[in-house]
Design a protein around this motif. Structure first.
Motif, PDB file in Angstrom:
ATOM      1  N   ASP A   1       0.850  -1.183   0.000  1.00  0.00           N
ATOM      2  CA  ASP A   1       0.000   0.000   0.000  1.00  0.00           C
ATOM      3  C   ASP A   1       0.891   1.240   0.000  1.00  0.00           C
ATOM      4  OD1 ASP A   1       1.053   0.127   2.525  1.00  0.00           O
ATOM      5  OD2 ASP A   1      -0.857  -0.011   3.585  1.00  0.00           O
ATOM      6  N   ASN A   2       0.323   2.391   0.357  1.00  0.00           N
ATOM      7  CA  ASN A   2       1.076   3.639   0.276  1.00  0.00           C
ATOM      8  C   ASN A   2       2.253   3.693   1.258  1.00  0.00           C
ATOM      9  OD1 ASN A   2      -0.780   4.366  -1.629  1.00  0.00           O
ATOM     10  ND2 ASN A   2      -1.974   5.704  -0.263  1.00  0.00           N
ATOM     11  N   ARG A   3       2.222   2.893   2.290  1.00  0.00           N
ATOM     12  CA  ARG A   3       3.308   2.896   3.267  1.00  0.00           C
ATOM     13  C   ARG A   3       4.179   1.658   3.165  1.00  0.00           C
ATOM     14  NH1 ARG A   3       1.834   5.290   9.015  1.00  0.00           N
ATOM     15  NH2 ARG A   3       4.111   5.350   8.900  1.00  0.00           N
ATOM     16  N   GLY A   4       3.967   0.886   2.128  1.00  0.00           N
ATOM     17  CA  GLY A   4       4.788  -0.294   1.899  1.00  0.00           C
ATOM     18  C   GLY A   4       4.300  -1.535   2.606  1.00  0.00           C
ATOM     19  N   TYR A   5       3.091  -1.484   3.155  1.00  0.00           N
ATOM     20  CA  TYR A   5       2.549  -2.643   3.857  1.00  0.00           C
ATOM     21  C   TYR A   5       1.976  -3.643   2.853  1.00  0.00           C
ATOM     22  CZ  TYR A   5       2.644   0.397   7.983  1.00  0.00           C
ATOM     23  OH  TYR A   5       3.019   1.239   8.989  1.00  0.00           O
ATOM     24  N   THR A   6       2.468  -4.855   2.905  1.00  0.00           N
ATOM     25  CA  THR A   6       1.885  -5.953   2.150  1.00  0.00           C
ATOM     26  C   THR A   6       0.853  -6.656   3.029  1.00  0.00           C
ATOM     27  OG1 THR A   6       3.544  -7.543   2.895  1.00  0.00           O
ATOM     28  CG2 THR A   6       4.077  -6.251   0.922  1.00  0.00           C
ATOM     29  N   PRO A   7       0.067  -7.562   2.472  1.00  0.00           N
ATOM     30  CA  PRO A   7      -0.844  -8.331   3.337  1.00  0.00           C
ATOM     31  C   PRO A   7      -0.140  -9.045   4.484  1.00  0.00           C
ATOM     32  CG  PRO A   7      -1.486  -8.600   1.051  1.00  0.00           C
ATOM     33  CD  PRO A   7      -0.209  -7.809   1.046  1.00  0.00           C
ATOM     34  N   CYS A   8       1.109  -9.414   4.307  1.00  0.00           N
ATOM     35  CA  CYS A   8       1.850 -10.044   5.412  1.00  0.00           C
ATOM     36  C   CYS A   8       2.061  -9.054   6.548  1.00  0.00           C
ATOM     37  CB  CYS A   8       3.192 -10.566   4.904  1.00  0.00           C
ATOM     38  SG  CYS A   8       3.058 -12.001   3.805  1.00  0.00           S
ATOM     39  N   HIS A   9       2.373  -7.799   6.224  1.00  0.00           N
ATOM     40  CA  HIS A   9       2.505  -6.792   7.272  1.00  0.00           C
ATOM     41  C   HIS A   9       1.190  -6.621   8.036  1.00  0.00           C
ATOM     42  CE1 HIS A   9       6.024  -5.594   4.784  1.00  0.00           C
ATOM     43  NE2 HIS A   9       6.520  -5.166   5.938  1.00  0.00           N
ATOM     44  N   VAL A  10       0.102  -6.549   7.296  1.00  0.00           N
ATOM     45  CA  VAL A  10      -1.200  -6.356   7.936  1.00  0.00           C
ATOM     46  C   VAL A  10      -1.536  -7.555   8.823  1.00  0.00           C
ATOM     47  CG1 VAL A  10      -3.655  -6.007   7.522  1.00  0.00           C
ATOM     48  CG2 VAL A  10      -1.978  -4.881   6.055  1.00  0.00           C
ATOM     49  N   ALA A  11      -1.287  -8.759   8.320  1.00  0.00           N
ATOM     50  CA  ALA A  11      -1.566  -9.954   9.120  1.00  0.00           C
ATOM     51  C   ALA A  11      -0.726  -9.958  10.396  1.00  0.00           C
ATOM     52  CB  ALA A  11      -1.296 -11.211   8.295  1.00  0.00           C
ATOM     53  N   ALA A  12       0.525  -9.529  10.317  1.00  0.00           N
ATOM     54  CA  ALA A  12       1.376  -9.477  11.507  1.00  0.00           C
ATOM     55  C   ALA A  12       0.896  -8.398  12.470  1.00  0.00           C
ATOM     56  CB  ALA A  12       2.821  -9.220  11.103  1.00  0.00           C
ATOM     57  N   GLN A  13       0.401  -7.279  11.956  1.00  0.00           N
ATOM     58  CA  GLN A  13      -0.085  -6.205  12.824  1.00  0.00           C
ATOM     59  C   GLN A  13      -1.320  -6.622  13.610  1.00  0.00           C
ATOM     60  OE1 GLN A  13      -0.684  -3.101   9.969  1.00  0.00           O
ATOM     61  NE2 GLN A  13       1.506  -2.635   9.756  1.00  0.00           N
ATOM     62  N   TYR A  14      -2.090  -7.524  13.069  1.00  0.00           N
ATOM     63  CA  TYR A  14      -3.309  -7.978  13.742  1.00  0.00           C
ATOM     64  C   TYR A  14      -3.182  -9.394  14.306  1.00  0.00           C
ATOM     65  CZ  TYR A  14      -5.765  -3.864  12.063  1.00  0.00           C
ATOM     66  OH  TYR A  14      -6.168  -2.562  11.849  1.00  0.00           O
ATOM     67  N   GLY A  15      -1.988  -9.948  14.291  1.00  0.00           N
ATOM     68  CA  GLY A  15      -1.781 -11.262  14.901  1.00  0.00           C
ATOM     69  C   GLY A  15      -2.452 -12.398  14.169  1.00  0.00           C
ATOM     70  N   GLN A  16      -2.612 -12.297  12.892  1.00  0.00           N
ATOM     71  CA  GLN A  16      -3.241 -13.357  12.111  1.00  0.00           C
ATOM     72  C   GLN A  16      -2.173 -14.348  11.650  1.00  0.00           C
ATOM     73  OE1 GLN A  16      -6.319 -13.650  12.201  1.00  0.00           O
ATOM     74  NE2 GLN A  16      -6.973 -11.597  12.822  1.00  0.00           N
ATOM     75  N   THR A  17      -1.783 -15.212  12.563  1.00  0.00           N
ATOM     76  CA  THR A  17      -0.707 -16.156  12.266  1.00  0.00           C
ATOM     77  C   THR A  17      -1.104 -17.136  11.178  1.00  0.00           C
ATOM     78  OG1 THR A  17      -0.120 -15.981  14.612  1.00  0.00           O
ATOM     79  CG2 THR A  17       0.930 -17.724  13.348  1.00  0.00           C
ATOM     80  N   ALA A  18      -2.345 -17.542  11.164  1.00  0.00           N
ATOM     81  CA  ALA A  18      -2.799 -18.499  10.155  1.00  0.00           C
ATOM     82  C   ALA A  18      -2.683 -17.921   8.752  1.00  0.00           C
ATOM     83  CB  ALA A  18      -4.243 -18.919  10.438  1.00  0.00           C
TER      84      ALA A  18
END
Length: 736
Positions: free
Chosen positions: A106-123
């Motif tokens: 996204d605009n700040r360089g967050y990939t879906p992996c970054h978002v998943a890590a930010q919300y603790g979505q380990t699965a």
């Protein structure tokens, strides 16, 4: 959900997608097909709302109607970013099959992996890495990877998975902070522990742009105890003597093993030389009444009394000689008695029986019946009086004494042999797949295959997207996706295929492609060994390896007690317990004889000291031996009994203790003493395998997911601050 729909009027296509109202969605698209890609007043697309709330049916319909799968809102986020917020694996799989790019930032360089890590979505991280070969270690515009975010937010399971995926734990961001710095700043103790165990120990000395180390940052931010703990870990690691690379680092593993060897050998030496000594303690020779009176009178200086007593003593001696002569006249030899039937028997002299302290005529003078301790071989055959009725031990008691004494020596010696085997043997180290070679990989693959067979499939790909987290999804095998594959040079074997498609190629990936992880059992991941541990296994911090059927680490043995050496440890305990108990019995016998004989000498002091030390050691050994025998009979370990509330496989449906490995005393003991013939513990229990195998079917999965998340529905008006900029905690000028 119907009540909420009544309260909220569904007047837009975005609301229809958010609420999962398929009829409304279909009517909107039939009326205006172009609205499938029309953003609402906040700039968000219908596909994003459907993905956020895991509306699989609506997502499929939108894609079929031409929705742009990679359409980004004002922040540059796509529907895949939104699905990663809630961990909507069913929608994530649907989007990926529809052509979504998992590496699009996204605009700040967050990939879906970054978002998943930010919300603790380990699965989500596991699914993207294992199934789609996504690189989970890319950095955003601030130089932070998913591991930085998981450590900052304190999601230990995500940290654990990313470390096993070989994420760079020493990578500094633009602030000079490693993931350990961010975990220390937020006071996330568990995340700090996992990072240190996963190899981030050198990061304890790393400094950020302000010159601060993680322990210092923890203290500055008010996490004093965490800072002190990290400082202590750092000091231990850098210790020049006992540190990881110190001169005496070997003592960290051996610990008290030399002490137990010295204790056993020392007690054995004292037992042989002092307790047994020349033989059983015997009553020392005591003078007659007349002789004793003469000695007392002489000591007092009374010459007259001494003369009288000397005369009395001479008379007593004459009486003894007369009695002996009378016996000879009667036709009997001195020292021989006739039995009640007239038959002769070889027993002690009758005079000795009547006068236990008198002398018996013999060749070359008189011979004392009892001798003082330490006078030679005669004392080995003569013992102390039992209850004051006899001055020597009988032949049977002497035999029992010798048997008990030497059985102690034999048992202690054999016990030392089993102690050596326990210390030097393999306690059941689980192969890591790297240092374990092909044999270790085959063992782990066999365990994974057994768990998969119990689940009714050969791998996770037959369960569909929704079946991975219980949310349901389409069934059938998954073909390769168009994920952002490719590894990063110099980072080790990542779980990526190097090209699109399944990310399960390679030996390391195949070892981690485990049904236990697809069920979300992240605690079975070992960040040090980089493997999935079988049930009952645990990582030993001293030996730094995972041990199968881990019991405990014994500092006295200097090794971990596990499946491979549990039986030798048990034999050692019981042999030494017998040796201690028997030696205490011999010492008590010697002490009793010495007390009755009044022999208060140096030998008695050694016997008393031995008895005290052996008594205390026997109590601790007895407790440990009985506990170990009981646990072997029940097929449970010390670690499991102490931490059963942490292990799901030891809990029944009501949350109580339940041991699924108890197969009866006989079978349990056979397995404990035949570790090579006992199969590896499974990766998951049959009840978990049945639950995993029962997941599947798109309709049932979606219905269950929608019903389970009805109370957690994210409404359109909740988007601002819910998934917008509110979850981003670092600004452009972030200074912690």
């Amino acid at each position: 959900m119907a009540n909420k729909q009544q309260q909220e009027v569904i007047d837009t296509i975005s609301k229809a997608c958010a609420y999962g109202d398929f009829d409304k969605l279909k009517s909107f698209l039939e009326a205006d097909p172009a609205c499938v890609n029309a953003a609402d007043e906040q700039g968000y697309f219908p596909l994003q709302w459907a993905a956020l709330n895991n509306r699989v049916v609506e997502t499929n319909y939108l894609l079929a109607q031409g929705a742009a799968v990679n359409a980004a809102d004002g922040t540059g986020q796509t529907a895949l970013h939104w699905a990663s917020v809630r961990g909507s694996l069913a929608c994530i799989e649907t989007l990926l099959r529809g052509g979504a790019d998992p590496g699009l930032p996204d605009n700040r360089g967050y990939t879906p992996c970054h978002v998943a890590a930010q919300y603790g979505q380990t699965a989500v991280l596991y699914h993207l890495a294992l199934k789609w070969g996504v690189d989970c270690d890319t950095a955003d515009h601030d130089g932070r990877t998913a591991l930085h975010w998981a450590a900052y937010k304190g999601f230990a399971d995500s940290v654990r998975l990313l470390l096993v995926l070989d994420a760079r734990h020493a990578l500094p961001d633009k602030e000079g902070c490693t993931p350990l710095h961010w975990a220390a700043i937020k006071g996330n103790g568990e995340a700090c522990t996992v990072l240190v165990q996963g190899g981030a120990l050198p990061s304890l000395s790393a400094r950020d742009v302000t010159g601060s180390t993680p322990p210092q940052l923890a203290v500055e931010k008010g996490h004093r105890y965490l800072g002190m703990h990290l400082a202590e870990v750092k000091a231990r690691a850098e210790d020049a003597w006992f540190g990881k690379h110190g001169s005496l680092a070997w003592m960290n593993k051996t610990q008290l093993c030399p002490v137990i060897w010295g204790l056993i050998l020392g007690l054995l030496l004292v037992f042989v030389t002092k307790v047994i000594g020349p033989g059983p303690v015997a009553l020392p020779q005591q003078p007659s009444a007349a002789g004793a009176a003469a000695a007392a009178a002489a000591a007092a200086g009374d010459a007259a009394v001494a003369l009288i007593n000397s005369t009395a003593a001479a008379a007593a001696g004459a009486a003894v000689q007369l009695s002996a002569a009378a016996a000879m006249v009667a036709g009997q030899k001195p020292g021989v008695h006739s039995s009640s039937s007239g038959a002769s028997s070889h027993r002690r002299p009758a005079v000795a029986a009547a006068h236990p302290h008198s002398a018996v005529p013999g060749e070359g003078g008189t011979r004392a019946i009892t001798t003082a301790p330490g006078t030679g071989s005669s004392s080995r055959q003569l013992g102390s009086a039992a209850g004051g009725s006899s001055s020597s031990r009988s032949g049977s008691s002497l035999f029992l004494f010798n048997v008990a004494a030497w059985s102690v020596v034999v048992a202690a010696g054999v016990g030392l042999f089993f102690l050596h085997k326990t210390t030097t043997s393999d306690p059941g180290f689980v192969p890591t797949g790297r240092d374990g070679g092909r044999t270790g990989e085959k063992r782990l693959k066999a365990a994974h295959a057994a768990a998969a067979a119990a689940a009714g499939s050969s791998g996770p790909h037959s369960h569909g997207a929704g079946g991975l987290n219980g949310s349901g999804g389409s069934s059938g095998a998954v073909a390769g996706g168009g994920g952002a594959g490719g590894g990063t040079a110099g980072k080790g074997p990542l779980l990526r295929s190097g090209s699109g498609g399944s990310g399960c190629s390679g030996s390391q990936a195949s070892l981690l492609d485990c049904p236990a992880l697809w069920c979300g059992n992240w605690q079975q991941l070992c960040v040090t060994c980089k493997i999935v541990r079988p049930l009952r296994a645990k990582h030993c911090s001293v030996t730094d390896r995972c041990v199968e059927v881990f019991d405990h680490y014994c500092p006295w043995v200097g090794n971990t007690i596990g499946k491979g050496n549990r039986h030798t440890f048990l034999v050692f305990l019981w042999l030494e317990l017998y040796a201690l108990a028997a030696s205490c019995g011999v010492a008590v016998s010697q002490l009793r004889g010495a007390v009755l004989a009044g022999a208060w000498g140096e030998r008695l002091v050694w016997v008393l000291a031995f008895l005290v030390v052996s008594g205390f050691v026997s109590i601790s050994v007895a407790v440990l031996a009985i506990a170990q025998a009981s646990q072997v009979a029940r097929n449970v370990t010390t670690n499991e009994l102490a931490n059963w509330h942490r292990y799901k496989y030891l809990q029944d449906g009501a949350g109580g203790f339940s041991n699924p490995f108890n197969r009866g005393v006989r079978t349990n003991c056979w397995e404990a003493f035949h570790p090579a013939a006992t199969p590896v513990a499974p990766m998951m229990l049959p009840r978990e395998a049945d639950a995993l195998g029962g997941l599947g079917g798109l309709a049932q999965g979606v219905a269950g997911q929608q019903q389970g998340q009805a109370d957690e529905l994210l409404l359109p008006q909740q988007a601002q601050g819910g998934h917008g900029a509110g979850h981003r905690c670092h600004g452009q000028e972030c200074r912690h």
